[in-house]
Design a protein around this motif. Structure first.
Motif, PDB file in Angstrom:
ATOM      1  N   CYS A 146       1.707 -20.935   6.539  1.00 43.50           N
ATOM      2  CA  CYS A 146       1.531 -19.495   6.321  1.00 43.50           C
ATOM      3  C   CYS A 146       1.866 -19.115   4.889  1.00 43.50           C
ATOM      4  CB  CYS A 146       2.418 -18.714   7.299  1.00 43.50           C
ATOM      5  SG  CYS A 146       2.204 -16.942   7.156  1.00 43.50           S
ATOM      6  N   SER A 147       0.923 -18.543   4.179  1.00 45.36           N
ATOM      7  CA  SER A 147       1.123 -18.113   2.795  1.00 45.36           C
ATOM      8  C   SER A 147       0.223 -16.907   2.566  1.00 45.36           C
ATOM      9  CB  SER A 147       0.749 -19.244   1.839  1.00 45.36           C
ATOM     10  OG  SER A 147      -0.649 -19.446   1.883  1.00 45.36           O
ATOM     11  N   PRO A 148       0.409 -16.197   1.447  1.00 45.68           N
ATOM     12  CA  PRO A 148      -0.456 -15.025   1.219  1.00 45.68           C
ATOM     13  C   PRO A 148      -1.953 -15.375   1.196  1.00 45.68           C
ATOM     14  CG  PRO A 148       1.442 -14.927  -0.224  1.00 45.68           C
ATOM     15  CD  PRO A 148       1.487 -16.272   0.450  1.00 45.68           C
ATOM     16  N   GLU A 149      -2.274 -16.616   0.819  1.00 45.31           N
ATOM     17  CA  GLU A 149      -3.690 -17.013   0.812  1.00 45.31           C
ATOM     18  C   GLU A 149      -4.178 -17.269   2.232  1.00 45.31           C
ATOM     19  OE1 GLU A 149      -1.391 -18.545  -1.356  1.00 45.31           O
ATOM     20  OE2 GLU A 149      -1.999 -16.944  -2.727  1.00 45.31           O
ATOM     21  N   ASN A 150      -3.271 -17.650   3.087  1.00 45.49           N
ATOM     22  CA  ASN A 150      -3.631 -18.014   4.459  1.00 45.49           C
ATOM     23  C   ASN A 150      -2.604 -17.415   5.419  1.00 45.49           C
ATOM     24  OD1 ASN A 150      -4.633 -19.370   6.745  1.00 45.49           O
ATOM     25  ND2 ASN A 150      -3.185 -21.046   6.438  1.00 45.49           N
ATOM     26  N   PRO A 151      -2.583 -16.081   5.520  1.00 45.91           N
ATOM     27  CA  PRO A 151      -1.526 -15.456   6.328  1.00 45.91           C
ATOM     28  C   PRO A 151      -1.753 -15.659   7.821  1.00 45.91           C
ATOM     29  CG  PRO A 151      -3.037 -13.784   5.444  1.00 45.91           C
ATOM     30  CD  PRO A 151      -3.509 -15.110   4.922  1.00 45.91           C
ATOM     31  N   LEU A 152      -0.721 -16.102   8.511  1.00 38.80           N
ATOM     32  CA  LEU A 152      -0.798 -16.225   9.971  1.00 38.80           C
ATOM     33  C   LEU A 152      -0.313 -14.953  10.652  1.00 38.80           C
ATOM     34  CD1 LEU A 152       0.497 -19.835  10.700  1.00 38.80           C
ATOM     35  CD2 LEU A 152      -1.803 -19.056  10.174  1.00 38.80           C
ATOM     36  N   GLY A 153       0.452 -14.167   9.909  1.00 40.16           N
ATOM     37  CA  GLY A 153       0.964 -12.919  10.464  1.00 40.16           C
ATOM     38  C   GLY A 153       0.902 -11.821   9.421  1.00 40.16           C
ATOM     39  N   ALA A 154       0.964 -10.584   9.904  1.00 39.27           N
ATOM     40  CA  ALA A 154       0.807  -9.448   9.009  1.00 39.27           C
ATOM     41  C   ALA A 154       1.881  -9.363   7.915  1.00 39.27           C
ATOM     42  CB  ALA A 154       0.763  -8.160   9.823  1.00 39.27           C
ATOM     43  N   PRO A 155       3.153  -9.721   8.170  1.00 37.86           N
ATOM     44  CA  PRO A 155       4.157  -9.582   7.104  1.00 37.86           C
ATOM     45  C   PRO A 155       3.905 -10.479   5.896  1.00 37.86           C
ATOM     46  CG  PRO A 155       5.231  -9.798   9.239  1.00 37.86           C
ATOM     47  CD  PRO A 155       3.779 -10.102   9.445  1.00 37.86           C
ATOM     48  N   MET A 156       2.960 -11.423   6.006  1.00 38.09           N
ATOM     49  CA  MET A 156       2.631 -12.263   4.858  1.00 38.09           C
ATOM     50  C   MET A 156       1.487 -11.651   4.050  1.00 38.09           C
ATOM     51  SD  MET A 156       3.648 -14.886   3.260  1.00 38.09           S
ATOM     52  CE  MET A 156       4.453 -16.332   3.960  1.00 38.09           C
ATOM     53  N   VAL A 157       0.924 -10.534   4.521  1.00 40.91           N
ATOM     54  CA  VAL A 157      -0.264  -9.978   3.865  1.00 40.91           C
ATOM     55  C   VAL A 157       0.099  -8.989   2.772  1.00 40.91           C
ATOM     56  CG1 VAL A 157      -2.337  -8.599   4.200  1.00 40.91           C
ATOM     57  CG2 VAL A 157      -1.723 -10.340   5.882  1.00 40.91           C
ATOM     58  N   SER A 158       0.715  -7.910   3.183  1.00 39.08           N
ATOM     59  CA  SER A 158       0.987  -6.831   2.238  1.00 39.08           C
ATOM     60  C   SER A 158       2.191  -7.191   1.387  1.00 39.08           C
ATOM     61  CB  SER A 158       1.286  -5.565   3.033  1.00 39.08           C
ATOM     62  OG  SER A 158       2.078  -4.690   2.294  1.00 39.08           O
ATOM     63  N   SER A 159       2.223  -6.705   0.136  1.00 39.25           N
ATOM     64  CA  SER A 159       3.379  -7.027  -0.702  1.00 39.25           C
ATOM     65  C   SER A 159       4.646  -6.408  -0.140  1.00 39.25           C
ATOM     66  CB  SER A 159       3.141  -6.571  -2.135  1.00 39.25           C
ATOM     67  OG  SER A 159       3.057  -5.168  -2.183  1.00 39.25           O
ATOM     68  N   GLU A 160       4.507  -5.397   0.735  1.00 45.46           N
ATOM     69  CA  GLU A 160       5.699  -4.809   1.351  1.00 45.46           C
ATOM     70  C   GLU A 160       6.177  -5.595   2.568  1.00 45.46           C
ATOM     71  OE1 GLU A 160       3.508  -1.260   1.705  1.00 45.46           O
ATOM     72  OE2 GLU A 160       3.304  -1.775  -0.387  1.00 45.46           O
ATOM     73  N   GLY A 161       5.383  -6.536   3.013  1.00 41.87           N
ATOM     74  CA  GLY A 161       5.801  -7.353   4.137  1.00 41.87           C
ATOM     75  C   GLY A 161       6.924  -8.282   3.696  1.00 41.87           C
ATOM     76  N   ALA A 162       7.922  -8.457   4.548  1.00 37.50           N
ATOM     77  CA  ALA A 162       9.093  -9.249   4.163  1.00 37.50           C
ATOM     78  C   ALA A 162       8.693 -10.686   3.827  1.00 37.50           C
ATOM     79  CB  ALA A 162      10.124  -9.231   5.290  1.00 37.50           C
TER      80      ALA A 162
ATOM     81  N   MET B 217       0.816  -1.227   0.000  1.00 30.87           N
ATOM     82  CA  MET B 217       0.000   0.000   0.000  1.00 30.87           C
ATOM     83  C   MET B 217       0.843   1.267   0.000  1.00 30.87           C
ATOM     84  SD  MET B 217      -1.058   0.930   3.831  1.00 30.87           S
ATOM     85  CE  MET B 217      -0.760   2.627   3.419  1.00 30.87           C
ATOM     86  N   CYS B 218       2.150   1.109   0.262  1.00 32.32           N
ATOM     87  CA  CYS B 218       2.992   2.284   0.400  1.00 32.32           C
ATOM     88  C   CYS B 218       3.502   2.811  -0.923  1.00 32.32           C
ATOM     89  CB  CYS B 218       4.200   1.955   1.247  1.00 32.32           C
ATOM     90  SG  CYS B 218       4.009   2.641   2.859  1.00 32.32           S
ATOM     91  N   LEU B 219       3.204   2.083  -1.967  1.00 28.82           N
ATOM     92  CA  LEU B 219       3.742   2.440  -3.263  1.00 28.82           C
ATOM     93  C   LEU B 219       3.402   3.884  -3.644  1.00 28.82           C
ATOM     94  CD1 LEU B 219       5.266   0.658  -5.229  1.00 28.82           C
ATOM     95  CD2 LEU B 219       3.161   0.481  -6.530  1.00 28.82           C
ATOM     96  N   ALA B 220       4.423   4.636  -4.035  1.00 35.44           N
ATOM     97  CA  ALA B 220       4.198   5.973  -4.565  1.00 35.44           C
ATOM     98  C   ALA B 220       4.837   6.003  -5.945  1.00 35.44           C
ATOM     99  CB  ALA B 220       4.835   7.018  -3.654  1.00 35.44           C
TER     100      ALA B 220
END
Ligand code: SF4
Lengths: 82, 365
Positions: B335-351, A1-4
């Protein structure tokens, strides 16, 4: 979501009290809020995030950066030749 | 010619990477604080071009990842109310709360709408005067001006049915927390270019001096990232610890004065709890008294929230740069993007999501 992402300003107008405009991202046009860059003109480049224009992009500075990096690349090419 | 394209020039990127290889005489650990840069490194494959001596450590700069569990649970409680239209950036819908996520609330009938811009949430409030419209105002300094613009508009319009659940976090206090922690390994930083485009660079010299780390303001194209790394490595090799700007086409030292003015009116410094990391003093922004009436935490009677964090997820260690995603036993399965157990697996910016998406760990495992 941070993409600019950088885009080119194609229109600026007031919507109610707010300074808004249209930005062209390589053919995709989206609306953005220009309240933080009132000096923006049509044709300028801007960086947009979450529908909000964060800043203007300086083509001059972009050029200067690219020139400096090109120099590194050229020196390298020279060294490799030797 | 589109000048931005030139910052993807493969020949130039390779030349700068070669220069990094020639410059680095020993191993260095460098953190890219911004999740957008983590994603860009992997998407472009730049991380794999780098010499083995340069270790990239991913920072906590992913707002979706660090929004506290308590606020997620509050969001869920608000979104469940029949009198509410809950609006949010799309990424937040799949972030696991203690028991649920926003998606499952929506499946059970909650009116939850994804918006691209915070201003869209104000429009929804105008169109639905009989409903309370709440926006989940998460983000770092980059997103704060957009969130603030929505509040300023709501106030100018005199909207009585609009509020925000605010979770703004700030980069410099997080850098203090990382550098000051006993297990810290980070020797140099790439500072987030778009945060600095708003805030400028004035907050960084004291950090560079106090912990003796170079900090290079860096953009998001492959050439920007390579240049930022090169400047950082050059400083490290020379024993320097300065603040440099490798993103001059966008970032000025003073930031964006008009945006800063808006921010000063809407926000004041508050302590914030970072998910997986804990409370960092004065690490975020809350609303000033002028805007307190738009604070969803004041507007709704939120009963005592009992949070319960996943027992498997090691997001906290990943966000502090202590572990890599493949060291999590749950990575990939279950844990995968379809079934995230934690937030860093959700957003594409998450490691975790970035590693999963670009297959880095499958190679390593
Ligand atoms: S792989 Fe999943 S469970 Fe493991 S740290 Fe990342 S988000 Fe948490």
């Amino acid at each position: 979501m941070c993409l600019a992402v950088p885009g080119k300003i194609s229109e600026i107008y007031k919507s109610g009290d707010i300074l808004m405009g249209k930005v062209d991202f390589g053919g995709v046009i989206r609306e953005a809020c220009f309240e933080a860059i009132p000096e923006a003109k049509v044709g300028d480049w801007t960086i947009v995030h979450a529908g909000f224009a964060l800043n203007l992009l300086s083509e001059e500075d972009a050029r200067a950066t690219l020139d400096a990096l090109n120099e590194i690349a050229d020196i390298d090419a020279e060294l490799n030749k030797e | 010619m589109n000048i931005n394209q030139e910052f993807r020039n493969a020949r130039l990127v390779q030349a700068v990477v070669d220069k990094i290889r020639q410059t680095a005489t020993r191993p260095w650990v460098i953190m890219e604080i911004c999740g957008g840069q983590t994603h860009a490194f992997m998407q472009t494959g730049l991380d794999q071009l780098l010499p083995a001596s340069i270790e990239l450590v991913h920072g906590p700069g992913c707002p979706v990842c660090v929004t506290s569990l308590e606020l997620i649970d509050k969001a869920l409680a608000i979104a469940m109310r029949p009198d509410v239209i809950f609006t949010s950036f799309g990424d937040m819908l799949r972030v696991p709360g203690s028991r649920d996520d926003l998606f499952s609330i929506r499946a059970r009938g909650g009116d939850i709408r994804v918006v691209y811009s915070p201003l869209d949430s104000v429009r929804i409030a105008r169109e639905n005067p009989e409903k309370q419209v709440v926006f989940f105002a998460i983000g770092f300094e980059t997103t704060a001006p957009a969130n603030a613009a929505a509040l300023l508009q709501a106030k100018a319009l005199g909207l009585k049915n609009y509020s925000q659940l605010v979770s703004i976090v700030r980069v410099p206090p997080a850098m203090h927390a990382i550098l000051g922690s006993p297990g810290n390994r980070v020797q140099g930083f790439l500072a987030a270019g778009h945060v600095c485009s708003v805030m400028g660079t004035r907050e960084y010299p004291p950090i560079a001096a106090r912990y003796h780390v170079p900090i290079v303001v860096t953009g998001f194209e492959p050439l920007d990232l390579a240049q930022g790394l090169l400047m950082c490595v050059q400083q490290l090799e020379a024993g320097l610890a300065e603040v440099q700007n490798a993103y001059t086409r966008v970032v000025q030292e003073e930031g964006n004065p008009a945006a800063l003015k808006m921010l000063a009116r809407v926000y004041r410094e508050v302590d914030r709890n970072w998910r997986g990391i804990g409370t960092i003093p004065l690490s975020g922004w809350g609303l000033t008294p002028e805007f307190a009436g738009f604070d969803a935490e004041n507007r709704f009677d939120l009963k005592e929230i009992q949070t319960r964090e996943s027992e498997i997820c090691i997001a906290g260690q990943i966000l502090r740069g202590l572990k890599k995603p493949h060291q999590c036993p749950a990575f990939g399965n279950p844990c995968s993007p379809e079934n995230p157990l934690g937030a860093p697996m959700v957003s594409s910016e998450g490691a975790c999501a970035a590693h999963y998406r670009y297959g880095r760990e499958i190679e390593k495992k």
